[in-house]
Scaffold this motif. Sequence first.
Motif, PDB file in Angstrom:
ATOM      1  N   GLU A 185      -8.151  34.236   6.951  1.00 56.84           N
ATOM      2  CA  GLU A 185      -8.135  33.139   7.912  1.00 56.84           C
ATOM      3  C   GLU A 185      -7.277  32.001   7.355  1.00 56.84           C
ATOM      4  O   GLU A 185      -7.410  31.622   6.195  1.00 56.84           O
ATOM      5  N   ARG A 186      -6.403  31.496   8.216  1.00 64.77           N
ATOM      6  CA  ARG A 186      -5.504  30.433   7.785  1.00 64.77           C
ATOM      7  C   ARG A 186      -6.255  29.102   7.789  1.00 64.77           C
ATOM      8  O   ARG A 186      -6.841  28.703   8.799  1.00 64.77           O
ATOM      9  N   LYS A 187      -6.224  28.392   6.645  1.00 65.20           N
ATOM     10  CA  LYS A 187      -6.955  27.139   6.516  1.00 65.20           C
ATOM     11  C   LYS A 187      -6.026  26.044   5.988  1.00 65.20           C
ATOM     12  O   LYS A 187      -5.019  26.316   5.330  1.00 65.20           O
ATOM     13  N   TYR A 188      -6.457  24.836   6.274  1.00 66.72           N
ATOM     14  CA  TYR A 188      -5.649  23.651   5.934  1.00 66.72           C
ATOM     15  C   TYR A 188      -6.517  22.655   5.179  1.00 66.72           C
ATOM     16  O   TYR A 188      -7.620  22.316   5.612  1.00 66.72           O
ATOM     17  N   LEU A 189      -6.040  22.214   4.021  1.00 65.88           N
ATOM     18  CA  LEU A 189      -6.801  21.279   3.183  1.00 65.88           C
ATOM     19  C   LEU A 189      -5.947  20.066   2.857  1.00 65.88           C
ATOM     20  O   LEU A 189      -4.967  20.170   2.121  1.00 65.88           O
ATOM     21  N   PRO A 190      -6.276  18.894   3.424  1.00 64.13           N
ATOM     22  CA  PRO A 190      -5.534  17.675   3.059  1.00 64.13           C
ATOM     23  C   PRO A 190      -6.343  16.805   2.099  1.00 64.13           C
ATOM     24  O   PRO A 190      -7.566  16.794   2.127  1.00 64.13           O
ATOM     25  N   GLN A 191      -5.628  16.055   1.258  1.00 64.77           N
ATOM     26  CA  GLN A 191      -6.249  15.077   0.370  1.00 64.77           C
ATOM     27  C   GLN A 191      -5.360  13.832   0.348  1.00 64.77           C
ATOM     28  O   GLN A 191      -4.125  13.938   0.358  1.00 64.77           O
ATOM     29  N   TYR A 192      -6.018  12.658   0.293  1.00 66.14           N
ATOM     30  CA  TYR A 192      -5.290  11.392   0.334  1.00 66.14           C
ATOM     31  C   TYR A 192      -5.700  10.540  -0.869  1.00 66.14           C
ATOM     32  O   TYR A 192      -6.884  10.409  -1.175  1.00 66.14           O
ATOM     33  N   PHE A 193      -4.696   9.977  -1.527  1.00 70.45           N
ATOM     34  CA  PHE A 193      -4.943   9.104  -2.672  1.00 70.45           C
ATOM     35  C   PHE A 193      -4.157   7.815  -2.442  1.00 70.45           C
ATOM     36  O   PHE A 193      -2.928   7.851  -2.343  1.00 70.45           O
ATOM     37  N   LYS A 194      -4.860   6.707  -2.335  1.00 67.71           N
ATOM     38  CA  LYS A 194      -4.235   5.424  -2.028  1.00 67.71           C
ATOM     39  C   LYS A 194      -4.144   4.555  -3.286  1.00 67.71           C
ATOM     40  O   LYS A 194      -5.042   4.564  -4.122  1.00 67.71           O
ATOM     41  N   PHE A 195      -3.059   3.806  -3.370  1.00 69.09           N
ATOM     42  CA  PHE A 195      -2.891   2.857  -4.472  1.00 69.09           C
ATOM     43  C   PHE A 195      -1.980   1.736  -4.009  1.00 69.09           C
ATOM     44  O   PHE A 195      -1.220   1.875  -3.042  1.00 69.09           O
TER      45      PHE A 195
ATOM     46  N   ALA B 214       0.826  -1.207   0.000  1.00 71.10           N
ATOM     47  CA  ALA B 214       0.000   0.000   0.000  1.00 71.10           C
ATOM     48  C   ALA B 214       0.860   1.257   0.000  1.00 71.10           C
ATOM     49  O   ALA B 214       1.831   1.363   0.756  1.00 71.10           O
ATOM     50  N   HIS B 215       0.493   2.207  -0.855  1.00 73.60           N
ATOM     51  CA  HIS B 215       1.102   3.526  -0.916  1.00 73.60           C
ATOM     52  C   HIS B 215      -0.002   4.577  -0.786  1.00 73.60           C
ATOM     53  O   HIS B 215      -1.121   4.356  -1.245  1.00 73.60           O
ATOM     54  N   THR B 216       0.328   5.702  -0.175  1.00 72.22           N
ATOM     55  CA  THR B 216      -0.620   6.808  -0.053  1.00 72.22           C
ATOM     56  C   THR B 216       0.060   8.090  -0.516  1.00 72.22           C
ATOM     57  O   THR B 216       1.130   8.453  -0.006  1.00 72.22           O
ATOM     58  N   LEU B 217      -0.560   8.727  -1.507  1.00 70.85           N
ATOM     59  CA  LEU B 217      -0.095  10.037  -1.958  1.00 70.85           C
ATOM     60  C   LEU B 217      -0.846  11.090  -1.155  1.00 70.85           C
ATOM     61  O   LEU B 217      -2.068  11.221  -1.265  1.00 70.85           O
ATOM     62  N   VAL B 218      -0.135  11.826  -0.315  1.00 68.56           N
ATOM     63  CA  VAL B 218      -0.735  12.830   0.563  1.00 68.56           C
ATOM     64  C   VAL B 218      -0.433  14.217  -0.005  1.00 68.56           C
ATOM     65  O   VAL B 218       0.741  14.583  -0.163  1.00 68.56           O
TER      66      VAL B 218
END
Length: 430
Positions: free
Chosen positions: A167-177, A152-156
């Motif tokens: 306003e300081r904001k944080y946006l995460p996204q995860y893509f697994k393969f 398993a690999h995850t592209l973060v």
Amino acid sequence: MRLCRPTFHVETPLQFDPCDLVVGEDLSDCPSAIPRHLLDHSHSASNESSSTDLTFCSRFVLGDESDAMGLPGLLVLPQSFGAIYLGETFFSYISINNSSNSDARDIIIKSEIQTERQRIMLLDTSKSPVESIRAGGRYDFIVEHDVKELGAHTLVCTALYNDGDAERKYLPQYFKFMVSNPLSVRTKDTTYLETCLENNTKSNLFMDQVEFEPAPRWSAIRLKADAHHTEKGAFTRETFKPPILIRAAGGIYNYLYALKMSSAPTKGEGSNVLGKLQITWRTNLGEPGRLQTQHITGNPVTWKEIDLKAVKVPSVIILEKPFMVQLSLTNLTEKKLGPFEVWLSLTDSKEEKAVMISGLQRMDLPVVEAFASLEFQLNLISTKLGLQKITGITVFDTMEKKTYDPLPDLEIFVDTDLQAANIYSLSEND
């Protein structure tokens, strides 16, 4: 999305006869019902010499040899993420879209690959943030990673930014393969090492290089089939080697290497490591891949310091008459060994031995240099007739006070003195 090359668009070629546009198939049984000009035009187009052949097989003759490939010259963009294989280079096209009505500012973008063992940073704009992305705009970038682990690999992908209200904001996204193994490597080792490469992917693999790197104590030579004497251009083929095709979904190709031990292992060093394989390949559209196997191990080898073997045994051995057996003692180490003593060890059974030493029961041998051999003769005598065994020839190192394994049993046939028996029988007759 994953960034990868397109594939060939393949169409099944379908040919037809111009007569099919005007008349039905049932009229083919009656040639007089088909207009003459259409019949002539049909057969001239298909280069048919006979105008009476109305079978349907002639209607599927390809106009050109290249039509059989079904390649119209079009390419198809990838419609899915696809499979990732060990040794390939993973490319990803990442787009950050501003879907708000205000600009986003001071954007710090990070992209990393996470596996079970490590985290690998692919992109980090902390030192030089993206100044702004306007409303409705986007920021695109490409990352790449040489895949060296299975599983398993995850592209973060993360974005840290200021919105329209500062306003300081944080946006995460995860893509697994998942990363799979493209090749199955199986080895068989006795005197030779046989390597079988099996293609586990859904596309053909063209092997550019398959090299076996032997361990320091080994040397390896790849064994190939002899080229036929009628083949030409052998020098050109050796200089410009064509890739070896391993077909998709289970295709295999075998490599055979002859291994030779160059030196004995030292104490504490692994004795059954043979080496490893370096493999590089390309897919249909030239995408490269490379793979290095783990250490290939052979069967555990029991190393000997000396090698004792029989060189010559007499073909005729007479009962109770001495005979000579020629032996060879080889030093298999990098240092001097000896001096030695040689004798016949006693058996556990109370039965008298059939073969014994004639004369002194111990023979002294000098020092043997590293990797050198020493030949000597042992004077023996047999006390029993028939098929017998010479057992228990033992070598003792007087310096190291070490006894080595005895020589494997030697079978001999002991006969009577035929000449003496004939003289005795003649004297009785007289």
